[in-house]
Design an enzyme around this catalytic site. Structure first.
Site: not given
Length: 258
Positions: A183, A74-76, A185, A43-44, A11-12
């Protein structure tokens, strides 16, 4: 393929530990390696090419550690780079994207809210998914500043509460009955979010769905580990204190420059 190789998760930053937690709970015997690229979070706000390059770097790190499967927690990263990752590598990838479908199908008001990063909401994959549910009104909100506060360990700060209130109040006014956390997070903000949302509004995140998909891929394509369970490994390229706090002090976090 060697069943006893680890599952890699990246993940970011620390947010993907919400996904790791769901996977570890469902598959406790599987060895996991978690990579937090906190140095480059969030990352977004990055370009699609920057996100792809970071995802390749993270994938290479995990493949060097012999991972049999990689979860892009990570969604992005998923919405911007998973197609390219699957074209480049033989290893199976599991992605994560906002759970629009269950929210749209179950909504009584036909109004749902999505709290996500700019990178996710502006991605082609998100647009394609949202277009499948045109009878549902989707209220999109970029969570400006939320990831930075989480990475700084400020989840319960007054600043965090004020930001969340400003993002969620228009959704409440618009009569949403589902809030999708887009996200990895954001599940760590659920206690704060519940203080703001009326009780009838359901909160959906993707952790359980990703864990079930991981189980399915192991079952159908790779195989489960036959070794005894071993402690998860965690890597970060920034100060490990916040990551240690999130996952609990009994796990080792290795700080590594990558």
């Amino acid at each position: 393929m060697d069943n006893n190789k680890p599952i890699g998760i990246f993940d970011s930053g620390i947010g993907g530990t919400s996904i790791w937690s769901a996977i570890h709970a469902l598959l406790p015997n599987e060895q996991t390696i978690y990579l937090a690229d906190s140095k480059n979070a969030p990352y977004g706000q990055k370009s699609k090419q920057e996100i792809i390059d970071l995802c390749i770097k993270n994938t290479e790190f995990l493949l060097q550690r012999d991972c049999k499967l990689i979860v892009v927690a990570c969604n992005t990263a998923t919405t911007n780079a998973i197609k390219e990752l699957r074209e480049l590598y033989q290893v199976p990838f599991i992605g994560i994207e906002p759970a629009i479908k269950p929210a749209a199908l179950n909504s009584k008001t036909q109004v749902i809210g999505i709290l996500a990063t700019q990178g996710t909401l502006s991605s082609e994959l998100f647009t394609q998914t949202a277009e499948k549910f045109q009878s549902t009104k989707i209220i999109e909100q970029v969570g400006h500043g939320l990831v930075q506060l989480i990475e700084a360990g400020e989840m319960n700060s007054p600043e965090m509460y004020a930001l969340l209130e400003s993002y969620l109040q228009p959704m409440i006014t618009a009569d949403i009955d589902y809030l999708v956390l887009g996200c990895s997070h954001y599940p760590y903000l659920i206690p704060q979010i519940k203080k703001i949302l009326p009780e009838h509004i359901h909160i959906i995140d993707s952790g359980a769905a990703v864990a079930k998909q991981t189980q399915k891929i192991l079952e159908t394509k790779i195989g489960f580990t036959t070794s005894k369970s071993s402690k998860p490994l965690f890597y970060t390229n920034t100060n490990p204190v916040v990551l240690k706090d999130i996952i609990g002090g009994h796990y080792n976090v290795l700080e590594k420059n990558f």
